[in-house]
Write an enzyme that holds these catalytic residues in place. Structure first.
Site, PDB file in Angstrom:
ATOM      1  N   CYS A 132       0.834  -1.178   0.000  1.00  9.08           N
ATOM      2  CA  CYS A 132       0.000   0.000   0.000  1.00  9.08           C
ATOM      3  C   CYS A 132       0.880   1.243   0.000  1.00  9.08           C
ATOM      4  CB  CYS A 132      -0.884   0.017   1.247  1.00  9.08           C
ATOM      5  SG  CYS A 132      -1.853  -1.496   1.483  1.00  9.08           S
TER       6      CYS A 132
ATOM      7  N   VAL B 274      -4.149  -7.694  -0.637  1.00  8.34           N
ATOM      8  CA  VAL B 274      -3.424  -8.951  -0.836  1.00  8.34           C
ATOM      9  C   VAL B 274      -3.917 -10.024   0.139  1.00  8.34           C
ATOM     10  CG1 VAL B 274      -1.154 -10.059  -0.722  1.00  8.34           C
ATOM     11  CG2 VAL B 274      -1.388  -7.803  -1.788  1.00  8.34           C
TER      12      VAL B 274
ATOM     13  N   GLU C  48       4.113  -6.511   4.411  1.00  7.44           N
ATOM     14  CA  GLU C  48       3.609  -7.846   4.731  1.00  7.44           C
ATOM     15  C   GLU C  48       4.378  -8.384   5.934  1.00  7.44           C
ATOM     16  OE1 GLU C  48       1.092  -9.293   3.308  1.00  7.44           O
ATOM     17  OE2 GLU C  48       0.866  -8.056   1.515  1.00  7.44           O
TER      18      GLU C  48
ATOM     19  N   ASP D 243      -2.835  -9.088   8.209  1.00  4.77           N
ATOM     20  CA  ASP D 243      -1.667  -8.838   9.055  1.00  4.77           C
ATOM     21  C   ASP D 243      -1.647  -7.421   9.610  1.00  4.77           C
ATOM     22  OD1 ASP D 243      -1.204  -7.784   6.534  1.00  4.77           O
ATOM     23  OD2 ASP D 243       0.924  -8.271   6.508  1.00  4.77           O
TER      24      ASP D 243
ATOM     25  N   GLY E 265      14.341 -11.976  -7.086  1.00  2.00           N
ATOM     26  CA  GLY E 265      15.619 -12.406  -6.528  1.00  2.00           C
ATOM     27  C   GLY E 265      16.579 -11.313  -6.132  1.00  2.00           C
TER      28      GLY E 265
END
Length: 614
Positions: free
Chosen positions: A2, A53, A79, A102, A378
């Site tokens: 967000c 999400v 997150e 969360d 990655g």
């Protein structure tokens, strides 16, 4: 993921300034395309844009929780990957929950443990919590700085937001740049000093920092830093620990209530994450993993190998997709799209950035967003495990400057005489390097080689890695895509930082211990492929396009960029044959074509943000 913004003001009634809060919040609409919310009181104003999400139906922000006579309000970007464990612990302590998101876990954790809650979090985050009873604002940023948080401290006022644009929408924050800001733009370039916001009034909460704002002032502290400790495990035990940490990290980050994919280049880092994702999906019955790769039209015709990009990605991507059976989505861009996207990439950063690398990443993320909302990427493996060529070159290790800044003399030559005299570019970069070296946590008893490699690792993790994390956050969030970066799990980073260099390079290979940890996971040829970074365009049409536009700027003579640069030198470079080569005009971050694109972005930035240089 967000975006959020807001401010504290002890001298005014903020309920009269709802329109300002709405404007600040709206600047972050790309970060949060799914919902918008504001909360305002006499001394605190909070705004939030949401990308849904986890628990899309119930995670609206600002989120409010009442406890007795107190009310707590949170705005949050990120997150928490250990939210389930934290929730069980909090329920065991008598706390209750009304959602599965969360955000509520983070807020209740603060209500239970106060500022020390951050020490319990595993995730990527930036957040602000207002305590109405104590009239106190608490802010924090994740340990590695994956999520951004910019601040402006003024007399009686504290302004904050996920991006500078949200702060600049406040009437008291001006787009002014002084000598330090110019040095960041022209000498350090995209690899700006962590904490430095470039704009005169804007700074950045550092990774691993938290802040408390009360009527008596602003207190900023570190809750986490890299620490040096003796490493006691042998090569095999170390490889096992690395493998287990990486596996646990990837599986935590695959949790999502919306479509998720991985970014796959066919290199070691992305292939490892994708393979672990495929295995987890097979174990949990979630179907096929979708993968995405990026390249450029006709790049195969113009590719030339060099140390930082020894081979092309396409054959290796095909190799991994065949091996894993993923659903693959190749994405290709042509020169006109790339040139056009330079402006949008600059707007996403609020600054000039990594030129075509930014632009292509933004376009890439936009294509991914059509199919997925979350991506696994990655970033950071090379900084953490020592993968870059400069980890292995004596001239870089002994340069007494940042290894990506070896061309700082060239950069200084690109400035006008007045600007160079004002900002003292070589002194500036020497000071920033000295500060960085002074932070390195030394380990008593290390020999000279080990100490030197610890310094190089520290510089890469704390000074270069933020460049790539900032790029990935801003380009992905500009199109409402959440990108997760498993190699930035703080447990993994903390562990690998203390692995001795001879074990990190096990088998006499760069990132040797990571390769050893992945034996049996990846095919041997992929496992021992030479590093290849995020691809750049090699099409000469791109050089022609950006070089022509720079020469046009010089010819027109009205650009606000021209008083800042050595126009004669830039023209000489643009008109020379060497302009088409891979010369490190900006060190390893920029080739000749990227220099012209960077100048174009700087011109756009000066004009569109109406930047005042003083």
């Amino acid at each position: 993921m967000c975006g959020f913004t807001g401010w504290i003001d002890w001298t005014d009634d903020l309920t009269k300034h709802a329109a300002t809060l709405e404007r600040m919040t709206e600047t972050l609409s790309n970060r949060g395309p799914d919902a918008s919310g504001t909360w305002i009181s006499p001394n605190c104003a909070l705004g939030h844009r949401r990308l849904s999400v986890i628990d899309p139906a119930n995670g609206a922000q600002p989120m409010v929780r009442v406890s007795g006579d107190d009310t707590f309000v949170i705005v949050y970007n990120g997150e928490l990957y250990n939210a389930p464990e934290l929730k069980r612990e909090l329920e065991g302590r008598g706390r209750s929950f009304t959602t599965t998101c969360d955000t509520e876990v983070l807020l209740v954790a603060y209500m239970e443990w106060g500022p020390s809650c951050v020490e319990k979090f595993n995730g990527i985050f930036a957040f602000a919590i207002w305590d109405t009873l104590e009239q106190k604002l608490f802010l924090a940023r994740d340990r590695l700085g994956v999520k951004p948080l910019f601040i402006a401290k003024q007399l009686g006022r504290f302004i904050f937001g996920s991006e500078p644009k949200s702060l600049l929408a406040h009437p008291s924050v001006k787009p002014e740049v002084g000598p330090e800001g110019l040095a960041e733009i022209f000498i350090l370039g995209p690899a700006r000093t962590p904490g430095h916001g470039v704009y005169r009034d804007i700074s950045e909460l550092l990774p691993g920092q938290c802040a408390t704002v009360t009527r008596s002032g602003v207190s900023i502290t570190h809750y986490w830093r890299l620490e040096s400790r003796p490493h006691t495990e042998d090569v095999e035990a170390t490889a096992h620990t690395v493998g287990e940490l990486l596996k646990d990290t990837v599986e935590r980050q695959l949790v999502s209530d919306v479509p998720l994919c991985t970014l796959l280049s066919g290199g070691l880092d992305s292939s490892a994450l994708t393979t672990l994702a495929v295995r987890y999906y097979e174990q949990t019955g979630q179907g096929a993993v979708h993968t995405f790769s990026v390249d450029y039209v006709d790049n195969d015709k113009h590719f030339k190998a060099h140390d930082f990009q020894p081979n092309a990605d396409a054959p290796w991507i095909d190799r991994m997709n065949t091996y894993l059976g993923t659903v693959h989505h190749p994405v290709h861009f042509d020169t006109p799209e790339l040139v056009k996207a330079l402006r949008e990439a600059m707007l996403a950063r609020d600054l000039p950035g990594m030129a075509d690398v930014d632009a292509s990443l933004l376009l890439f993320c936009r294509e991914i967003k059509k199919e997925a909302t979350v991506a696994i990427s990655g970033e950071a493996a090379d900084e953490i495990f020592g993968g870059y060529p400069w980890f292995h070159r004596e001239e870089s290790l002994n340069s007494n400057t940042f290894p990506w800044s070896l061309a700082s003399g060239m950069r200084a030559d690109l400035l006008s005489q007045d600007v160079a005299a004002w900002i003292r570019p070589l002194e500036y970069i020497a000071d920033r390097y000295s500060e960085a070296i002074g932070e390195v946590p030394r380990l008593k008893g290390e020999d000279e080689t080990a100490a030197r490699m610890r310094v190089m690792s520290y510089l890469n993790i704390t000074r270069f890695m933020p460049t790539l994390l900032d790029r990935k956050d801003r380009m992905s969030m500009a199109v409402g895509l959440e990108v997760r970066v498993p190699y930035c799990d703080h447990r993994l980073v903390d562990y690998v930082f203390n692995i001795p260099w001879e074990i990190k390079t096990a088998g006499d290979r760069e990132k040797g211990i990571l390769r050893r940890s992945l034996e049996g996971v990846l095919p041997h040829d992929v496992l021992y492929r030479k590093k290849s970074p995020y691809p750049k365009t090699h099409n000469p049409n791109y050089l022609d396009a950006v070089r022509t536009q720079v020469l046009d700027l010089i010819h027109e003579g009205t650009s606000p960029l021209l008083p800042l640069i050595n126009v004669k030198r830039i023209r000489e470079i643009a008109e020379s044959e060497s302009a088409s080569t891979n010369l490190p005009w900006f060190g390893q971050l920029m080739s000749g074509p990227q220099l012209f694109a960077y100048l174009l972005q700087t011109d756009m930035w000066l004009r569109e943000y109406k930047v005042s240089v003083r």
